[in-house]
Design a protein around this motif. Structure first.
Motif, PDB file in Angstrom:
ATOM      1  N   TRP A 288      36.373  57.201  86.843  1.00 60.10           N
ATOM      2  CA  TRP A 288      36.053  56.132  85.712  1.00 60.10           C
ATOM      3  C   TRP A 288      35.010  57.130  85.455  1.00 60.10           C
ATOM      4  CZ3 TRP A 288      36.800  51.106  86.540  1.00 60.10           C
ATOM      5  CH2 TRP A 288      38.179  50.451  87.432  1.00 60.10           C
ATOM      6  N   GLU A 289      34.579  55.969  83.851  1.00 57.67           N
ATOM      7  CA  GLU A 289      33.593  56.671  83.014  1.00 57.67           C
ATOM      8  C   GLU A 289      33.245  55.258  82.248  1.00 57.67           C
ATOM      9  OE1 GLU A 289      35.061  59.319  80.234  1.00 57.67           O
ATOM     10  OE2 GLU A 289      35.524  60.819  81.785  1.00 57.67           O
ATOM     11  N   ASP A 290      31.269  54.682  81.856  1.00 55.86           N
ATOM     12  CA  ASP A 290      30.851  53.960  81.557  1.00 55.86           C
ATOM     13  C   ASP A 290      31.730  52.659  81.407  1.00 55.86           C
ATOM     14  OD1 ASP A 290      29.168  55.800  80.192  1.00 55.86           O
ATOM     15  OD2 ASP A 290      30.660  55.987  78.558  1.00 55.86           O
ATOM     16  N   GLY A 291      32.399  52.777  83.425  1.00 55.02           N
ATOM     17  CA  GLY A 291      32.536  51.098  84.085  1.00 55.02           C
ATOM     18  C   GLY A 291      33.988  51.404  83.499  1.00 55.02           C
ATOM     19  N   TRP A 292      35.044  52.064  82.876  1.00 50.75           N
ATOM     20  CA  TRP A 292      35.958  51.806  82.464  1.00 50.75           C
ATOM     21  C   TRP A 292      37.037  53.332  82.812  1.00 50.75           C
ATOM     22  CZ3 TRP A 292      38.068  48.225  79.070  1.00 50.75           C
ATOM     23  CH2 TRP A 292      37.475  47.374  78.202  1.00 50.75           C
ATOM     24  N   PRO A 293      38.322  51.977  83.373  1.00 50.46           N
ATOM     25  CA  PRO A 293      39.449  53.290  83.920  1.00 50.46           C
ATOM     26  C   PRO A 293      40.299  54.367  83.053  1.00 50.46           C
ATOM     27  CG  PRO A 293      39.795  51.368  83.741  1.00 50.46           C
ATOM     28  CD  PRO A 293      39.126  50.594  83.789  1.00 50.46           C
ATOM     29  N   VAL A 294      39.717  55.636  83.023  1.00 51.91           N
ATOM     30  CA  VAL A 294      40.673  56.330  81.997  1.00 51.91           C
ATOM     31  C   VAL A 294      41.795  56.843  82.557  1.00 51.91           C
ATOM     32  CG1 VAL A 294      39.903  58.292  81.229  1.00 51.91           C
ATOM     33  CG2 VAL A 294      38.523  56.733  81.356  1.00 51.91           C
ATOM     34  N   LEU A 295      42.487  56.597  81.835  1.00 53.49           N
ATOM     35  CA  LEU A 295      43.902  56.947  83.025  1.00 53.49           C
ATOM     36  C   LEU A 295      44.676  58.700  82.148  1.00 53.49           C
ATOM     37  CD1 LEU A 295      44.117  53.500  83.029  1.00 53.49           C
ATOM     38  CD2 LEU A 295      46.331  53.022  82.819  1.00 53.49           C
TER      39      LEU A 295
END
Length: 523
Positions: A288-295
């Protein structure tokens, strides 16, 4: 410390490091056709639903405790509908149709699975308190809401999101009898936009999740000249506004959602089109980065995962069957599915102890309309299955045996013509069934085997017979398997069949189904 002790310590760590590495899971986590996966975790147990379209029973439910090793535990329904296309009646069929992408959810100690069908024009919600052994309660309404995701929000409202490109949302009635009047709205006008403006497959396959108070909507899309891709939208409120981004574009791995582990790790479950074996599941680490899931790892789908190694698909997803049944045993284990709805009066595992009996009930001109073809998945990288068949009670004009089932199918079996029996192999590789070889058969019991080679998308099937079960002889020609989107839309399956072309009432008995991961010949 002497050099021998240092060497011993070094060797110990080397061996253990190798052992640790060998225990890692690898992608794909399931090398078999398990498309459109949807997943939940309840405590330390994961449940997954998938698509099997025209197969009966339908919407398979699988269970795992480690995200890698899965076993069949249920189906959402036995029969989708008693209509001509699902029954292969009146020259109608539902290949590639039936029910499509499902969504599994857990809410207030109850399990829910939604799906939809263009064949029936309806949307379905199935529910149960016991996902492994309980009965499923069925709810259905019109119209058919494409690739829908079911969502229970914290305020008690029940939502469904569906569509392709333009995504729609509505509230559902509490009893799942339909969409609440006046609640249908456009949720996202162009959900494909984060992947560009030259789109071949509009964003679909919606799956909605709520994490730490934010809403995350996963979709699959396909830009022209590129590959299947993951698009994610997020919002602070379910009604929007929504912002989106391209989340993964690697190997064509896409369509799925989010799952977390009891120890706080996150993964995305997705699938990949992989030739004739079908659409196969992958897991991708998520941070998780800045409230986004990073795949992914640096934007890529890793080959290995920090999860336990797979123990293989046998016996959880596919399995051998000796057809021996005790009094209270189910007639068929969950690994089996019928091609379309079966005629239950025309098959049995009880009439002859230790055998599956298939009896013809009508005359069919084509194998693809034959009733009661019983199937299991093939799997990669290679798989092989064999059986022994008793043809004593075939009638003139009957065809029975073993098949590799897809639109471009292959058969090996026994035909009875002019009162005589012949071993034969038919290939439908050219979309026209051609008998590649036929040999006289002077005994009633004969053995059949099919090998499937999916390595590096070789996609070759080979067919064999044996008169003694020990020495195998190739028959006909290898079949170049092909995953066809039109009609069948699923990976190849092993299958038993028996159909009549002149008069019904003949039957054959299959002694066993034995499946493994080793080919008959080196190829």
């Amino acid at each position: 410390m002497n050099i021998y002790r240092l060497s011993a310590i070094f060797l110990f760590f080397l061996l253990n490091a190798g052992s640790s590495f060998a225990q890692q899971a690898t992608n794909p986590v399931i090398y078999a056709d398990v498309p459109d996966l949807s997943m939940i975790r309840v405590g330390d147990t994961y449940y997954m639903s998938s698509t099997t379209m025209h197969m009966s029973p339908g919407v398979p439910i699988m269970k795992s405790t480690d995200l890698v090793n899965w076993e069949m535990v249920s189906y959402a329904y036995d029969t989708l509908a008693d209509i001509d296309p699902m029954n292969l009646d009146n020259e109608k069929r539902a290949y590639g149709k039936g029910s499509w992408a499902s969504c599994i959810r857990y809410h207030n100690n109850r399990y829910y699975v939604s799906t939809f069908s263009s064949t029936t024009g309806k949307t379905y919600v199935f529910s149960t308190k016991d996902i492994e052994k309980g009965e499923w309660e069925r709810h259905e309404f019109s119209p058919s809401l494409h690739d829908n995701t079911l969502f229970f929000d914290d305020d008690g409202k029940i939502y469904m999101i569906w569509g392709a490109g333009k995504l729609m949302m509505a509230e559902l009635e509490p009893d799942f009898s339909g969409v609440k009047e006046g609640t249908e709205k456009v949720l996202i006008e162009n959900a494909s936009a984060p992947a560009g403006d030259n789109i071949m497959l509009p964003a679909e396959g919606s799956q909605l999740f709520k994490v730490r108070g934010k809403y995350y909507l996963f979709n699959i899309t396909w830009p022209r000249g590129s590959m299947r891709s993951v698009v994610i939208h997020r919002a602070d409120n379910i009604n929007g506004p929504w912002e989106g981004r391209l989340a993964l574009q690697d190997k064509g791995v896409a369509q799925g959602g989010l799952i977390d582990t009891p120890d706080g790790r996150w993964f995305s479950f997705l699938f990949r089109d992989y030739g004739s074996v079908g659409r196969i599941p992958y897991l991708v680490p998520v941070k998780w980065e800045d409230g986004w899931p990073v795949l992914g790892v640096d934007g890529k789908v890793p080959d290995t995962l920090d999860l336990p190694a797979s123990k293989g698909l046998i016996p959880g997803i596919v399995n051998s069957d000796e057809f021996t049944r005790k009094k209270n045993d189910a007639d068929l284990p969950l690994v089996w599915q019928w091609n379309h709805n079966p005629v239950n009066e025309l098959w049995s595992v009880r009439d002859r102890k230790g055998y599956l009996r298939l009896t013809t009930g009508r005359v069919d001109e084509s194998f693809v309309y034959a009733r009661n073809t019983l199937t299991q998945r093939t799997f990669g990288p290679v798989s092989s299955a064999n059986t022994r068949m008793d043809a004593s009670n075939m009638k003139d004009g009957d065809y029975a045996g073993f098949c590799a089932l897809q639109r471009k199918y292959g058969q090996v079996g026994v035909k009875m013509t002019g009162g005589e029996k012949f071993i034969y192999m038919i290939s439908n590789e050219t979309d026209t069934p051609v008998e590649m070889e036929s040999l006289p058969l002077t005994q009633n019991e004969v053995y059949f085997k099919i090998d499937c080679d999916f390595r590096d998308r070789k996609d070759m099937a080979r067919f064999y017979y044996s008169l003694d079960g020990k020495s195998w002889t190739a028959i006909g020609s290898p079949l170049k398997m092909e995953y066809t989107l039109m009609e069948h839309f699923m990976g190849y399956r092993f299958g038993f069949f028996n159909y009549a072309t002149k008069s019904p009432g003949g039957f054959v008995d299959f002694d066993y189904f034995r499946v493994g991961a080793q080919l008959t010949e080196k190829q």
